[in-house]
Design an enzyme around this catalytic site. Sequence first.
Site, mmCIF file in Angstrom:
data_model
loop_
_atom_site.group_PDB
_atom_site.id
_atom_site.type_symbol
_atom_site.label_atom_id
_atom_site.label_comp_id
_atom_site.label_asym_id
_atom_site.label_seq_id
_atom_site.Cartn_x
_atom_site.Cartn_y
_atom_site.Cartn_z
ATOM 1 N N ARG A 75 0.913 -9.472 29.380
ATOM 2 C CA ARG A 75 -0.217 -10.368 29.130
ATOM 3 C C ARG A 75 -1.406 -9.540 28.641
ATOM 4 O O ARG A 75 -1.855 -8.630 29.337
ATOM 5 C CB ARG A 75 -0.591 -11.105 30.425
ATOM 6 C CG ARG A 75 -1.855 -11.948 30.336
ATOM 7 C CD ARG A 75 -2.148 -12.660 31.656
ATOM 8 N NE ARG A 75 -3.321 -13.502 31.541
ATOM 9 C CZ ARG A 75 -4.516 -13.243 32.080
ATOM 10 N NH1 ARG A 75 -4.702 -12.153 32.815
ATOM 11 N NH2 ARG A 75 -5.513 -14.072 31.911
ATOM 12 N N HIS A 119 -10.782 -13.664 26.622
ATOM 13 C CA HIS A 119 -11.023 -12.984 27.893
ATOM 14 C C HIS A 119 -12.452 -12.424 27.841
ATOM 15 O O HIS A 119 -12.663 -11.216 27.867
ATOM 16 C CB HIS A 119 -9.978 -11.898 28.129
ATOM 17 C CG HIS A 119 -9.808 -11.492 29.562
ATOM 18 N ND1 HIS A 119 -8.601 -11.546 30.232
ATOM 19 C CD2 HIS A 119 -10.699 -11.011 30.464
ATOM 20 C CE1 HIS A 119 -8.758 -11.106 31.478
ATOM 21 N NE2 HIS A 119 -10.023 -10.769 31.643
ATOM 22 N N GLU A 164 -10.198 -17.357 33.136
ATOM 23 C CA GLU A 164 -11.247 -17.522 34.148
ATOM 24 C C GLU A 164 -12.562 -18.068 33.578
ATOM 25 O O GLU A 164 -13.594 -17.367 33.610
ATOM 26 C CB GLU A 164 -11.497 -16.193 34.869
ATOM 27 C CG GLU A 164 -10.281 -15.647 35.567
ATOM 28 C CD GLU A 164 -10.598 -14.471 36.504
ATOM 29 O OE1 GLU A 164 -11.740 -14.000 36.502
ATOM 30 O OE2 GLU A 164 -9.704 -14.053 37.240
ATOM 31 N N ASN A 294 -5.014 -16.721 38.926
ATOM 32 C CA ASN A 294 -5.436 -15.373 39.303
ATOM 33 C C ASN A 294 -5.888 -15.416 40.754
ATOM 34 O O ASN A 294 -6.705 -16.260 41.131
ATOM 35 C CB ASN A 294 -6.607 -14.899 38.439
ATOM 36 C CG ASN A 294 -6.179 -14.626 36.997
ATOM 37 O OD1 ASN A 294 -5.002 -14.755 36.647
ATOM 38 N ND2 ASN A 294 -7.132 -14.253 36.169
ATOM 39 N N TYR A 296 -7.175 -12.817 44.091
ATOM 40 C CA TYR A 296 -7.487 -11.498 44.647
ATOM 41 C C TYR A 296 -7.858 -11.544 46.117
ATOM 42 O O TYR A 296 -7.469 -10.682 46.886
ATOM 43 C CB TYR A 296 -8.635 -10.848 43.861
ATOM 44 C CG TYR A 296 -8.239 -10.440 42.460
ATOM 45 C CD1 TYR A 296 -7.655 -9.201 42.217
ATOM 46 C CD2 TYR A 296 -8.426 -11.299 41.379
ATOM 47 C CE1 TYR A 296 -7.264 -8.820 40.942
ATOM 48 C CE2 TYR A 296 -8.047 -10.927 40.099
ATOM 49 C CZ TYR A 296 -7.463 -9.695 39.881
ATOM 50 O OH TYR A 296 -7.081 -9.320 38.629
ATOM 51 N N GLU A 372 -2.772 -12.862 37.294
ATOM 52 C CA GLU A 372 -3.424 -11.639 37.766
ATOM 53 C C GLU A 372 -3.377 -11.579 39.280
ATOM 54 O O GLU A 372 -3.612 -12.587 39.955
ATOM 55 C CB GLU A 372 -4.916 -11.572 37.371
ATOM 56 C CG GLU A 372 -5.187 -11.269 35.930
ATOM 57 C CD GLU A 372 -6.676 -11.205 35.627
ATOM 58 O OE1 GLU A 372 -7.473 -10.846 36.519
ATOM 59 O OE2 GLU A 372 -7.021 -11.525 34.481
HETATM 60 C C1 FCB Z 1 -10.567 -10.780 36.974
HETATM 61 C C2 FCB Z 1 -10.621 -10.544 35.478
HETATM 62 C C3 FCB Z 1 -10.022 -9.246 35.045
HETATM 63 C C4 FCB Z 1 -10.313 -8.127 36.010
HETATM 64 C C5 FCB Z 1 -9.997 -8.537 37.424
HETATM 65 C C6 FCB Z 1 -10.228 -7.457 38.432
HETATM 66 O O1 FCB Z 1 -11.608 -11.633 37.345
HETATM 67 O O2 FCB Z 1 -9.969 -11.587 34.794
HETATM 68 O O3 FCB Z 1 -10.454 -8.964 33.739
HETATM 69 O O4 FCB Z 1 -11.607 -7.702 35.857
HETATM 70 O O5 FCB Z 1 -10.746 -9.666 37.763
#
Ligand code: FCB
Length: 478
Positions: A75, A119, A164, A294, A296, A372
């Site tokens: 990607r 992006h 995002e 995505n 985290y 992600e």
């Molecule tokens: C996301 C982004 C990516 C990267 C990660 C850590 O928000 O899409 O570009 O910065 O965080």
Amino acid sequence: MTSFPSDFLWGSATAAYQIEGAATEGGRTPSIWDTYSHTPGRTLNGDTGDVAADHYHRWPTDLEIMKELGLQAYRFSISWSRVQPGGRGPLNPEGVAFYRGLVEALVAAGIRPVVTLYHWDLPQELEDEGGWANRETAYAFAEYARLMARELGDAITVWTTLNEPWCSAYLGYASGVHAPGRTEPAAALAAVHHLNLAHGLAAIAIREELGEGTQLSITLNLHVIRPDDPSSAADQDAVRRIDGLANRVFLGPLLGHGYPQDVIDDAAHVSDFAFVQDGDTELIAQRLDVLGVNYYSTTRVRAFDGEGEPDQADGHGNSAATPWVGTEGQVEFVQQPGPYTAMGWNIDPSGMHDLLMRLHREHPGVPMMITENGAAFHDVVSEDGAVHDRDRTQYLHDHIDAVGRAREDGADVRGYFVWSLLDNFEWGYGYDRRFGVVRVDYDTQERTIKDSGRWYARLIASGQLPDVGAVTPVPAVP
Ligand code: FCB
């Protein structure tokens, strides 16, 4: 042991401005991130993406690394101002040739290209005309999408319109910690809508060019929001507010339910939403073949009790202005239990499971891909030259395990992309935060596969989650 079916797609993700460099080469013109990063005080250490990981010149080496890792998909994003300088008019053949070469080489290597059209790197000229607060930007984006579909269409496995849009709109136009660095709450809400509209118009354009069989997607950073006190109605209402701005303002229109009325009501003192024109909600609600997710970390909120200043930070940079438009004085962000990554983001794999199960419940029939997931840690190069990044490997293990559990519980998740293939320019944090499963030495541009990368290669090869201690030697890159 968690295992995955053979058609589950394993990949890694990057983004143009974070890795390419060659900012002024091959006819590329500035994007808002060039302008922003070159503005004193905006990024840590004044870092810019001018050189980054020099992927523009070194992509053949990076492709060899992808092959060594056994990646099945890659990607990446297209730099709009590289292929269409200024964001309007004819394409720049040199810019297109760069992506054409990359895509053809990926396909020849059996690695499926998953493309993101946007992006975050808006051509500066379009920002000069109002950026995402200007409706015209959505039409310009759709035209760019159409032209790229013509150029690359046959070779692309999945077309992702936006990455995002939450960050583009609220960090770019409300808190100002991302480009273009504006702190205008009403503009941020207009940007939300114009990004949604841009997605819909681009989806229509791509399908017109390539037919109904084309796989279309958008990637969202959906938030997992927890109440500080689950028994408090006020804290639950704080969750509702943030959920509206973070999740439902995108999922609603994208999936055909329009804008949530409570968000419109909450933000009435900021905007009358007059930017939503007749027919827009139909334009936005194009069929999604796959939703990019995505993930985290999680978010925790409570109702602001009126004492002192509310904490409005949520791990996305420091700014006096909040990204959470319309919630001023209502909501407070709460420090969450650790452990934390080098971003200060809390590590909570259960959030991944919760998010996928919520999407499965509320939006059944929409297949998902994790586009992600990953972690920054302060890596150390050992005397043997290796990077024994056990904490990152553990993070990946636990989150992929959560994906596997969500699949077992019924969620239709079809792929996983680790963020990131390479250490890269982490936006406002510059080169100080490393997310790669491959280390980049920014002095020499040498690449070194970290232990997490070797571990990931082993996972891909077996389809089963290896123990964190287990790594298979991967030959060094020449
Ligand atoms: C996301 C982004 C990516 C990267 C990660 C850590 O928000 O899409 O570009 O910065 O965080």
